[in-house]
Scaffold this motif. Structure first.
Motif, PDB file in Angstrom:
ATOM      1  N   HIS A 163       0.268  -6.097  -5.935  1.00  0.00           N
ATOM      2  CA  HIS A 163       0.013  -6.567  -4.580  1.00  0.00           C
ATOM      3  C   HIS A 163      -1.382  -7.203  -4.524  1.00  0.00           C
ATOM      4  CE1 HIS A 163       3.504  -4.088  -3.683  1.00  0.00           C
ATOM      5  NE2 HIS A 163       3.613  -4.774  -2.562  1.00  0.00           N
TER       6      HIS A 163
ATOM      7  N   HIS B 285      -3.879  -1.661  -4.018  1.00  0.00           N
ATOM      8  CA  HIS B 285      -4.528  -2.673  -4.823  1.00  0.00           C
ATOM      9  C   HIS B 285      -5.217  -2.036  -6.026  1.00  0.00           C
ATOM     10  CE1 HIS B 285      -4.826  -5.600  -1.166  1.00  0.00           C
ATOM     11  NE2 HIS B 285      -3.671  -4.953  -1.226  1.00  0.00           N
TER      12      HIS B 285
ATOM     13  N   ASP C 290       2.860  -9.786  -4.687  1.00  0.00           N
ATOM     14  CA  ASP C 290       3.524  -9.823  -3.388  1.00  0.00           C
ATOM     15  C   ASP C 290       2.520  -9.899  -2.236  1.00  0.00           C
ATOM     16  OD1 ASP C 290       6.015  -9.744  -4.480  1.00  0.00           O
ATOM     17  OD2 ASP C 290       6.480  -7.696  -3.865  1.00  0.00           O
ATOM     18  N   ASP C 291       2.931 -10.532  -1.157  1.00  0.00           N
ATOM     19  CA  ASP C 291       2.294 -10.523   0.167  1.00  0.00           C
ATOM     20  C   ASP C 291       1.320 -11.677   0.408  1.00  0.00           C
ATOM     21  OD1 ASP C 291       3.809  -8.311   0.659  1.00  0.00           O
ATOM     22  OD2 ASP C 291       2.157  -6.885   0.542  1.00  0.00           O
TER      23      ASP C 291
ATOM     24  N   ASP D 221       1.011  -1.480   5.964  1.00  0.00           N
ATOM     25  CA  ASP D 221      -0.325  -1.322   5.381  1.00  0.00           C
ATOM     26  C   ASP D 221      -1.310  -0.771   6.414  1.00  0.00           C
ATOM     27  OD1 ASP D 221       0.437  -2.370   2.889  1.00  0.00           O
ATOM     28  OD2 ASP D 221       0.064  -4.423   3.548  1.00  0.00           O
TER      29      ASP D 221
END
Length: 280
Positions: free
Chosen positions: A47, A61, A106-107, A146
């Motif tokens: 991520h 992270h 991702d994201d 998140d």
């Protein structure tokens, strides 16, 4: 060595060491063994890559030093190829070597550029694919999955009303760091199980429990959740990074979402990427 109680980690002397491994995409110790036991390529999903600016237990992270070690490990035991090369080989019917690895993110967090891409460039221009939440790019929005663990960990509240399902709530304590960590994860798991059209009112009610400006203040101390801008996405793309869709809003693709909404999430995101990157 690691104990579990009802699926949750219990305090042991080894928990902090385990937590560091949990944040990584795979164990640098076991990857060679896994390679010998499998066929075909591995896809390593990240991520973000960022120092733990607020609390390492609520970030998904990887710290930069650990990320660099993982990349060097991959270079030693695998050939890192692009996702496009892997797909082209599969479509052509070629046999995929067991030492192939693909890196994806991702994201669309900004640290994909400021940390991850910089390290990858220093380590030899290693290819990656970036899957972005298009409605978040260029904004200060944070995905609720998140934001909740972040706010629960950092808020001033000592008690919180939390959803048990779409119809019931209960009062839970936040006296210890461990209670906060586990409760944040638990709330997200509950909300994931609730249909999209019923989740937002529950989120709104949950966030009303915090002080005026408190969520924004907590968010301001958590820059690892900042998203890329479209200019930054274009920069990465022009430097060889493949960019793909991770939906428009990070909606969960379940039947109750409905076909129309699914199409909006998938095709709308793809169209936005084409528009911004100039793809045909």
């Amino acid at each position: 060595m690691i104990s579990y109680v009802k699926g949750r980690l219990r305090d042991t002397p080894f928990v902090s060491a385990y937590r560091a491994l949990r944040e990584s995409a795979f164990s640098v110790c076991t990857a060679p063994v896994y390679r010998w036991q499998k066929r075909g390529a591995i896809i390593v999903n990240y991520h973000g890559v960022s120092p733990p600016l607020t609390d390492p237990d609520i970030a998904i992270h990887v710290p930069p030093d650990l990320f660099r070690k993982q990349i060097r490990h991959l270079k030693t035991y695998y050939k890192v190829v692009s996702l496009a090369e892997l797909l082209d080989s599969l479509e052509a019917g070629y046999s995929i070597p067991s030492n192939w690895a693909v890196l994806t993110f991702d994201d669309g967090f900004r640290n994909n550029l400021t940390y991850a891409w910089q390290i990858l460039r220093e380590e030899g221009a290693i290819p990656i694919s970036l899957f972005i939440i298009t409605d978040f790019i260029g904004t200060n929005n944070v995905f609720w999955g998140d934001l909740i663990p972040l706010v629960v960990m950092c808020c001033r509240n000592q008690m919180l009303r939390v959803p048990c399902d779409e119809n019931s709530w209960e009062l839970r304590p936040l006296h210890t760091r461990r209670q906060r960590e586990f409760l944040g994860i638990e709330i997200v798991d509950v909300l994931k199980s609730i249909p999209e059209n019923k989740r937002q009112p529950i989120l709104d009610e949950f966030f009303l429990q915090f002080g005026t400006g408190e969520i924004d203040e907590i968010r301001s101390r958590s820059s690892y959740y900042n998203s890329l801008s479209w200019d930054e996405v274009r920069f990465l793309h022009s430097n060889g990074v493949d960019v793909g869709s991770h939906t428009r809003t990070h909606a969960y693709m379940r039947p109750e979402l409905g076909l129309k909404r699914m199409q909006e999430e998938i095709f709308g995101s793809r169209e936005k990427i084409r528009e911004e990157l100039g793809k045909a």
